[in-house]
Design an enzyme around this catalytic site. Structure first.
Site, PDB file in Angstrom:
ATOM      1  NE  ARG A  32      -6.617   4.476  -8.542  1.00 41.24           N
ATOM      2  CZ  ARG A  32      -6.608   3.696  -7.409  1.00 41.24           C
ATOM      3  NH1 ARG A  32      -7.830   3.571  -6.932  1.00 41.24           N
ATOM      4  NH2 ARG A  32      -5.307   3.622  -6.897  1.00 41.24           N
ATOM      5  CD  GLN A 175      -4.627   2.887  -0.073  1.00 45.70           C
ATOM      6  OE1 GLN A 175      -4.184   3.260   1.009  1.00 45.70           O
ATOM      7  NE2 GLN A 175      -5.985   2.432  -0.271  1.00 45.70           N
ATOM      8  CG  ASP A 321      -7.048  -4.905  -1.100  1.00 47.60           C
ATOM      9  OD1 ASP A 321      -6.314  -4.817  -0.157  1.00 47.60           O
ATOM     10  OD2 ASP A 321      -7.673  -4.204  -1.943  1.00 47.60           O
ATOM     11  CE  LYS A 348      -3.397  -3.503   2.585  1.00 44.60           C
ATOM     12  NZ  LYS A 348      -3.231  -2.263   1.696  1.00 44.60           N
TER      13      LYS A 348
HETATM   14  C1  S3P Z   1      -5.961   0.568  -3.343  1.00 45.64           C
HETATM   15  C2  S3P Z   1      -4.570   0.173  -2.991  1.00 45.64           C
HETATM   16  C3  S3P Z   1      -4.443  -0.990  -2.002  1.00 45.64           C
HETATM   17  C4  S3P Z   1      -5.451  -1.743  -1.563  1.00 45.64           C
HETATM   18  C5  S3P Z   1      -6.860  -0.730  -1.317  1.00 45.64           C
HETATM   19  C6  S3P Z   1      -7.133  -0.108  -2.560  1.00 45.64           C
HETATM   20  C7  S3P Z   1      -6.243   1.653  -4.466  1.00 45.64           C
HETATM   21  O1  S3P Z   1      -3.749  -0.408  -0.739  1.00 45.64           O
HETATM   22  O2  S3P Z   1      -5.293  -2.407  -0.377  1.00 45.64           O
HETATM   23  O3  S3P Z   1      -7.741  -1.602  -0.717  1.00 45.64           O
HETATM   24  O4  S3P Z   1      -7.249   1.768  -4.760  1.00 45.64           O
HETATM   25  O5  S3P Z   1      -5.347   2.337  -4.691  1.00 45.64           O
HETATM   26  P1  S3P Z   1      -2.002  -0.046  -0.829  1.00 45.64           P
HETATM   27  O6  S3P Z   1      -1.814   0.706  -2.082  1.00 45.64           O
HETATM   28  O7  S3P Z   1      -1.837   0.731   0.567  1.00 45.64           O
HETATM   29  O8  S3P Z   1      -1.529  -1.239  -0.800  1.00 45.64           O
END
Ligand code: S3P
Length: 439
Positions: A32, A175, A321, A348
């Site tokens: 980000r 995400q 995670d 994942k």
């Molecule tokens: C992340 C969100 C998670 C996580 C990924 C990083 C992020 O995924 O598993 O490693 O940086 O927004 P999800 O939002 O799909 O669960």
């Protein structure tokens, strides 16, 4: 999915983890920082940046779109922002490697640009579901093509006039939330996301850090399109997801006492601490402070007998995670650990329920996968040769399992550890894991 080169870890059994270390920078925050720094007005200076392949994939993608970025150099990155409308069409497809976060968040950001762009990934990323972002972005007016299966490559067509939507997420996903909010920066009117359970809120926090207003109303985050981002400095904390391997290793290996410095303890990420404490782990949190809008602290973990638990479903998105590592803790606990409500683990970097169960069973553990979780009965672990299926977190979880195994643990397909934690082998070796990496 396997990566091209077989990097193999061989970890001798036994040992304990000791010392003070700072693990790799937070992956979510590193991504980000590049994205928002690139779109800001002015110069953003980042420290503690994760020099892992995933974050570097994001960095290279923004360079390919004309952003001047210096570094990383010992975790320092300088981003000369081009403003909300300053990105340029890249010469070719953007290769995001193994990084689902890059592709999903950038799908949102790039939906609002005036050029066409294609995003591709490696074998693993090319099987991951993208409709979860392309569906809401289509509702906003974006034109994004994927394969008929809804997987990458993604081709984002130019000049879509985006309009704000109120989107209720079908799954707890930071995400997806972030992709919609980032597209919302370019949309007409207000965009909101409502999540079924709290997920990591780094996007919302960092937008505020760049001077962009984000309203929070319970499970709903809302912003208005058409604003601008103002450059800022970012201190990336150590990644609690990388810390988790050392937390579990120290918890299970008798005689361990390790301190992990400057770890991000954002409450949307601390499920691993809560779950390990419910299992009986000894974790002390000290030196709490707020750095650039994110809480950080030092975590001290000492070994303690663990017991099996039923993992509260509310904690699942907050530890999403960390389950590969937590399954190893469960394998060393007395009694049964039951996980439910975690079907997201199947999509994942690998199917983490199946791949972990396969490896644990090879080590002689009673691990039974279910549709949305797993049941693990703690007991003795034998040495074994296991396969990470190219999943970084599975490779590191099995490396820690060796602390309690009766023989060598050999782990194949470990190259992708470099996506999130390039120094893992060095730090693990320095703190007491008897690990060798070849290939
Ligand atoms: C992340 C969100 C998670 C996580 C990924 C990083 C992020 O995924 O598993 O490693 O940086 O927004 P999800 O939002 O799909 O669960």
């Amino acid at each position: 999915m396997s990566s091209d080169q077989n990097v193999r870890f061989t970890v001798a059994p036994g040992g304990a983890l000791k010392g003070r270390i700072r693990v790799a920078g937070d992956k979510s925050i590193s991504h980000r920082s590049i994205m928002l720094g690139a779109l800001a007005e002015g110069v953003t200076r980042v420290s503690g940046f994760l020099e892992g392949e995933d974050a570097l994939a994001t960095l290279r993608a923004f360079k390919a779109m004309g952003v001047t970025i210096e570094g990383p150099d010992a975790g320092r990155v300088v981003i000369r922002g081009v403003g909300m409308h300053g990105l340029k069409k890249p010469d070719g497809p953007l290769d995001l490697g193994n990084s689902g976060t890059s592709m999903r968040l950038m799908a949102g950001l790039l939906a609002g640009q005036h050029f066409e762009v294609e995003m591709v990934g490696d074998a693993s990323l090319s099987t991951r579901p993208m409709r979860r972002v392309t569906d809401p972005l289509a509702l906003m007016g974006a034109h994004i093509e994927s394969t008929p299966a809804g997987t990458p490559p993604l081709k984002i067509h130019a000049d879509s006039a985006l309009k704000g939507i109120d989107y209720t997420l079908p799954m707890a996903s930071a995400q997806v939330k972030s992709a919609v909010l980032l597209a919302g920066l370019y949309a007409e009117g207000k965009t909101s996301t409502t999540e079924p359970a709290p997920t990591r809120d780094h996007t919302e926090r960092m937008l505020k850090g760049f001077g962009y207003e984000v309203e929070r109303d319970g499970a709903t985050a809302r912003l208005t399109g058409g604003g601008k981002l103002v450059a800022t400095d970012i201190d990336v904390p150590a990644d609690i997801s990388s810390a988790a391997f050392f937390m579990v290793g120290a918890a299970i290996a008798k005689g361990s006492d390790i301190t992990l410095e400057h770890v991000g303890i954002n409450p949307t990420r601390t499920g691993v601490i809560d779950i390990l404490r419910l299992m009986g782990a000894k974790i002390d949190i000290s030196n709490e402070q707020e750095v650039g809008g994110e809480p950080v602290a030092d975590l001290r973990i000492q070994s303690a007998p663990l017991k099996g638990i039923r993992i509260p479903e509310a904690l699942v998105p907050l530890a999403i995670d960390e389950f590969p590592a937590l399954f190893v803790a469960a394998a060393c606990a007395e009694g049964e650990t039951v996980l439910t409500g975690a079907e997201e683990l199947r999509v994942k970097e690998s199917d983490r329920i199946q791949v972990m169960a396969d490896g644990l069973v090879k080590m002689g553990v009673d691990a039974r996968p279910t549709a949305d979780g797993i049941v693990i009965k703690g007991g003795e672990m034998a040495g074994a040769e296991v396969d990470s299926q190219g999943d970084h977190r599975i490779a590191m979880a099995f490396a820690m399992a060796a602390l309690r195994a009766k023989g060598d643990v050999v782990i194949n397909d470990c190259a992708n550890v470099s996506t999130s934690f390039p120094d893992f082998v060095v730090l693990a070796g320095e703190t007491g894991l008897n690990i060798r990496s070849e290939g």
